[in-house]
Design a protein around this motif. Structure first.
Motif, PDB file in Angstrom:
ATOM      1  N   ARG A  89      12.105   6.969   0.142  1.00  0.00           N
ATOM      2  CA  ARG A  89      13.123   7.273  -0.123  1.00  0.00           C
ATOM      3  C   ARG A  89      13.648   6.898   1.485  1.00  0.00           C
ATOM      4  O   ARG A  89      14.893   6.975   1.461  1.00  0.00           O
ATOM      5  N   PRO A  90      13.107   7.586   2.544  1.00  0.00           N
ATOM      6  CA  PRO A  90      13.839   7.459   4.339  1.00  0.00           C
ATOM      7  C   PRO A  90      14.050   6.423   4.108  1.00  0.00           C
ATOM      8  O   PRO A  90      14.608   5.298   5.232  1.00  0.00           O
ATOM      9  N   MET A  91      12.894   5.285   3.871  1.00  0.00           N
ATOM     10  CA  MET A  91      12.162   3.671   4.380  1.00  0.00           C
ATOM     11  C   MET A  91      13.153   3.027   3.023  1.00  0.00           C
ATOM     12  O   MET A  91      13.305   1.571   3.855  1.00  0.00           O
ATOM     13  N   MET A  92      13.208   3.661   2.430  1.00  0.00           N
ATOM     14  CA  MET A  92      13.771   2.519   1.234  1.00  0.00           C
ATOM     15  C   MET A  92      14.590   2.855   0.046  1.00  0.00           C
ATOM     16  O   MET A  92      14.042   3.951  -0.944  1.00  0.00           O
ATOM     17  N   ALA A  93      15.628   3.558   0.334  1.00  0.00           N
ATOM     18  CA  ALA A  93      16.502   3.523  -0.421  1.00  0.00           C
ATOM     19  C   ALA A  93      16.777   3.306  -1.517  1.00  0.00           C
ATOM     20  O   ALA A  93      17.673   3.857  -2.583  1.00  0.00           O
ATOM     21  N   TRP A  94      16.765   2.361  -2.305  1.00  0.00           N
ATOM     22  CA  TRP A  94      16.750   1.787  -4.279  1.00  0.00           C
ATOM     23  C   TRP A  94      15.444   2.148  -4.330  1.00  0.00           C
ATOM     24  O   TRP A  94      15.356   2.290  -5.582  1.00  0.00           O
ATOM     25  N   VAL A  95      14.214   3.159  -3.555  1.00  0.00           N
ATOM     26  CA  VAL A  95      13.851   3.099  -4.697  1.00  0.00           C
ATOM     27  C   VAL A  95      14.043   4.083  -5.831  1.00  0.00           C
ATOM     28  O   VAL A  95      13.060   4.826  -7.124  1.00  0.00           O
ATOM     29  N   ASP A  96      15.196   5.067  -6.248  1.00  0.00           N
ATOM     30  CA  ASP A  96      15.578   5.394  -6.693  1.00  0.00           C
ATOM     31  C   ASP A  96      16.004   5.433  -8.212  1.00  0.00           C
ATOM     32  O   ASP A  96      16.067   5.699  -9.271  1.00  0.00           O
ATOM     33  N   ARG A  97      16.378   3.620  -8.111  1.00  0.00           N
ATOM     34  CA  ARG A  97      16.980   2.988  -9.320  1.00  0.00           C
ATOM     35  C   ARG A  97      15.898   2.141 -10.469  1.00  0.00           C
ATOM     36  O   ARG A  97      16.278   1.932 -11.100  1.00  0.00           O
ATOM     37  N   ILE A  98      14.578   2.372  -9.488  1.00  0.00           N
ATOM     38  CA  ILE A  98      14.232   1.776 -10.678  1.00  0.00           C
ATOM     39  C   ILE A  98      12.476   2.902 -11.020  1.00  0.00           C
ATOM     40  O   ILE A  98      12.850   3.718 -10.064  1.00  0.00           O
TER      41      ILE A  98
ATOM     42  N   PRO B  68       6.362   3.544 -12.538  1.00  0.00           N
ATOM     43  CA  PRO B  68       5.334   2.612 -13.123  1.00  0.00           C
ATOM     44  C   PRO B  68       5.287   1.237 -12.200  1.00  0.00           C
ATOM     45  O   PRO B  68       5.016   0.340 -11.293  1.00  0.00           O
ATOM     46  N   ALA B  69       7.191   1.080 -12.592  1.00  0.00           N
ATOM     47  CA  ALA B  69       7.897  -0.786 -11.364  1.00  0.00           C
ATOM     48  C   ALA B  69       7.289  -0.563 -10.167  1.00  0.00           C
ATOM     49  O   ALA B  69       6.661  -1.699  -9.810  1.00  0.00           O
ATOM     50  N   LEU B  70       7.548   0.481  -9.673  1.00  0.00           N
ATOM     51  CA  LEU B  70       7.841   0.750  -8.148  1.00  0.00           C
ATOM     52  C   LEU B  70       6.161   0.449  -7.904  1.00  0.00           C
ATOM     53  O   LEU B  70       5.252  -0.121  -6.740  1.00  0.00           O
ATOM     54  N   ARG B  71       4.969   1.174  -8.300  1.00  0.00           N
ATOM     55  CA  ARG B  71       4.015   0.758  -8.193  1.00  0.00           C
ATOM     56  C   ARG B  71       3.062  -0.953  -8.530  1.00  0.00           C
ATOM     57  O   ARG B  71       2.533  -1.367  -8.030  1.00  0.00           O
ATOM     58  N   ALA B  72       3.701  -0.966  -9.434  1.00  0.00           N
ATOM     59  CA  ALA B  72       3.559  -3.096 -10.064  1.00  0.00           C
ATOM     60  C   ALA B  72       4.162  -3.715  -9.114  1.00  0.00           C
ATOM     61  O   ALA B  72       2.746  -4.609  -8.404  1.00  0.00           O
TER      62      ALA B  72
ATOM     63  N   THR C  18       0.822  -0.965   0.234  1.00  0.00           N
ATOM     64  CA  THR C  18      -0.034   0.067   0.180  1.00  0.00           C
ATOM     65  C   THR C  18       0.590   1.288   0.165  1.00  0.00           C
ATOM     66  O   THR C  18       0.766   2.331  -0.961  1.00  0.00           O
ATOM     67  N   LEU C  19       1.684   1.269   0.698  1.00  0.00           N
ATOM     68  CA  LEU C  19       3.096   2.130   0.831  1.00  0.00           C
ATOM     69  C   LEU C  19       3.367   2.674  -0.361  1.00  0.00           C
ATOM     70  O   LEU C  19       3.308   3.642  -1.191  1.00  0.00           O
ATOM     71  N   LYS C  20       3.769   1.261  -1.046  1.00  0.00           N
ATOM     72  CA  LYS C  20       4.461   1.904  -2.796  1.00  0.00           C
ATOM     73  C   LYS C  20       3.333   2.311  -3.730  1.00  0.00           C
ATOM     74  O   LYS C  20       3.995   3.063  -4.857  1.00  0.00           O
ATOM     75  N   VAL C  21       2.377   1.448  -3.251  1.00  0.00           N
ATOM     76  CA  VAL C  21       1.283   2.268  -4.257  1.00  0.00           C
ATOM     77  C   VAL C  21       0.819   3.633  -4.226  1.00  0.00           C
ATOM     78  O   VAL C  21       0.839   4.415  -5.037  1.00  0.00           O
ATOM     79  N   ILE C  22       0.827   4.085  -3.037  1.00  0.00           N
ATOM     80  CA  ILE C  22       0.151   5.342  -2.797  1.00  0.00           C
ATOM     81  C   ILE C  22       1.435   6.763  -2.345  1.00  0.00           C
ATOM     82  O   ILE C  22       0.710   7.460  -2.525  1.00  0.00           O
TER      83      ILE C  22
END
Length: 119
Positions: A32-41, A44-48, A21-25
């Motif tokens: 970024r503070p919780m998931m340092a890798w979000v800038d690497r994808i 739309p892939a993050l939402r998927a 739910t966090l990744k979708v909304i």
């Protein structure tokens, strides 16, 4: 065995429902503070990925609860093992090498597979 499945699968489902739910909304800046890798994808892939996590969490709980296609719970748990394997690779190849949570989730999903096959 049934009670143990519901405890383990229920906790795993809660975690993935929350994380998905966090990744979708939420946006990248909030994640970024919780998931340092979000800038690497891409976003739309993050939402998927979030959608897959929500669907997998539903697959752990709904089929055994309703008795309709309970083998889907095993498939959902296998999916989470594969998801965490990919997550560990993503962390190890990037700057963020904290994989303790991923190993715990992978292990929990593996136990869930075993429990689901013995329902």
């Amino acid at each position: 065995m049934n009670t143990i499945y519901w405890i383990v699968a229920g906790l795993l489902a809660l975690f993935y429902y929350y994380a998905g739910t966090l990744k979708v909304i939420r946006g990248r800046d909030q994640l970024r503070p919780m998931m340092a890798w979000v800038d690497r994808i891409p976003v739309p892939a993050l939402r998927a990925l979030g959608t897959v996590e929500i669907l997998g969490a539903t697959g752990l709980v709904l089929p055994p609860l309703t008795g309709i296609a309970p083998s889907l719970a095993t498939a959902a748990a296998i999916g989470f093992v594969l998801l965490q394997t990919g997550a560990i690779v993503m962390h190890v190849t990037g700057e963020d090498r904290r994989i303790a949570l991923n190993i715990a989730l992978l292990s929990t999903a593996a136990v869930t597979i075993w429990l689901a096959t013995n329902l």
